[in-house]
Design a protein around this motif. Sequence first.
Motif, PDB file in Angstrom:
ATOM      1  N   ASN A 148     -13.149   4.070  -3.623  1.00  5.32           N
ATOM      2  CA  ASN A 148     -14.322   4.754  -4.183  1.00  5.32           C
ATOM      3  C   ASN A 148     -15.625   4.256  -3.579  1.00  5.32           C
ATOM      4  O   ASN A 148     -16.359   5.027  -2.981  1.00  5.32           O
ATOM      5  CB  ASN A 148     -14.388   4.582  -5.704  1.00  5.32           C
ATOM      6  N   CYS A 149     -15.899   2.976  -3.762  1.00  4.69           N
ATOM      7  CA  CYS A 149     -17.217   2.443  -3.374  1.00  4.69           C
ATOM      8  C   CYS A 149     -17.222   1.811  -1.982  1.00  4.69           C
ATOM      9  O   CYS A 149     -18.279   1.447  -1.477  1.00  4.69           O
ATOM     10  CB  CYS A 149     -17.707   1.440  -4.414  1.00  4.69           C
ATOM     11  N   ARG A 150     -16.052   1.648  -1.385  1.00  4.89           N
ATOM     12  CA  ARG A 150     -15.883   1.085  -0.037  1.00  4.89           C
ATOM     13  C   ARG A 150     -16.226  -0.407   0.055  1.00  4.89           C
ATOM     14  O   ARG A 150     -16.232  -0.973   1.129  1.00  4.89           O
ATOM     15  CB  ARG A 150     -16.687   1.849   1.014  1.00  4.89           C
ATOM     16  N   ARG A 151     -16.506  -1.025  -1.068  1.00  5.80           N
ATOM     17  CA  ARG A 151     -16.777  -2.467  -1.062  1.00  5.80           C
ATOM     18  C   ARG A 151     -15.447  -3.208  -0.941  1.00  5.80           C
ATOM     19  O   ARG A 151     -14.399  -2.690  -1.308  1.00  5.80           O
ATOM     20  CB  ARG A 151     -17.473  -2.883  -2.350  1.00  5.80           C
ATOM     21  N   PRO A 152     -15.482  -4.440  -0.453  1.00  6.54           N
ATOM     22  CA  PRO A 152     -14.238  -5.221  -0.371  1.00  6.54           C
ATOM     23  C   PRO A 152     -13.648  -5.474  -1.761  1.00  6.54           C
ATOM     24  O   PRO A 152     -14.383  -5.725  -2.715  1.00  6.54           O
ATOM     25  CB  PRO A 152     -14.672  -6.536   0.272  1.00  6.54           C
ATOM     26  N   ILE A 153     -12.339  -5.367  -1.849  1.00 10.21           N
ATOM     27  CA  ILE A 153     -11.633  -5.705  -3.084  1.00 10.21           C
ATOM     28  C   ILE A 153     -11.467  -7.219  -3.095  1.00 10.21           C
ATOM     29  O   ILE A 153     -11.041  -7.801  -2.094  1.00 10.21           O
ATOM     30  CB  ILE A 153     -10.262  -5.009  -3.140  1.00 10.21           C
TER      31      ILE A 153
END
Length: 117
Positions: free
Chosen positions: A87-92
Motif C-alpha cells: 500500500n504505502c511502499r514503505r519498508p516492512i
Amino acid sequence: MTITQHPTETAAVTGEPLELLRAMLEEQFVVQTNRLTELTIYGRLPGHGGYDPHMLDLLAAAARRSIADTAQALRRMSEGTYGHCANCRRPIPLGRLRSVPQATHCTRCDQPGRGPT
C-alpha cells in the motif's frame, strides 16, 4: 512531498536477513506442499483418514493459500520488491517479516480501516 520513515521501520531487507527469510519461506513452502499432499491423500481414503470431509476441505484450502502467499513472497524477492508494503511502499519492519515472512503490508496498512497516511 517528503515521506518520513516510521521509527520502527527499517531500510529494505538485504544481505544475511534476506537470505534467512528466503530460507524460512522455502521451508514453509515445502512444509505446506507436503501438508497439502497429505490432505489430498486422506481425502481419497475410505473414511478420509479420520478427518471430516468438510474439515479436510478447509485445511486443504488453508494450505493452498499458504503455498500461494509463500510463492508470491519468493517471487517478490526475485523481483527486488520484497519487504516493501504493497500500500504505502514503505519498508516492512524486519521483526514483522521474521514473524510473518510472507507479509505484504506493514502493520499500519494491515490494520482494518487504516491505510497509508
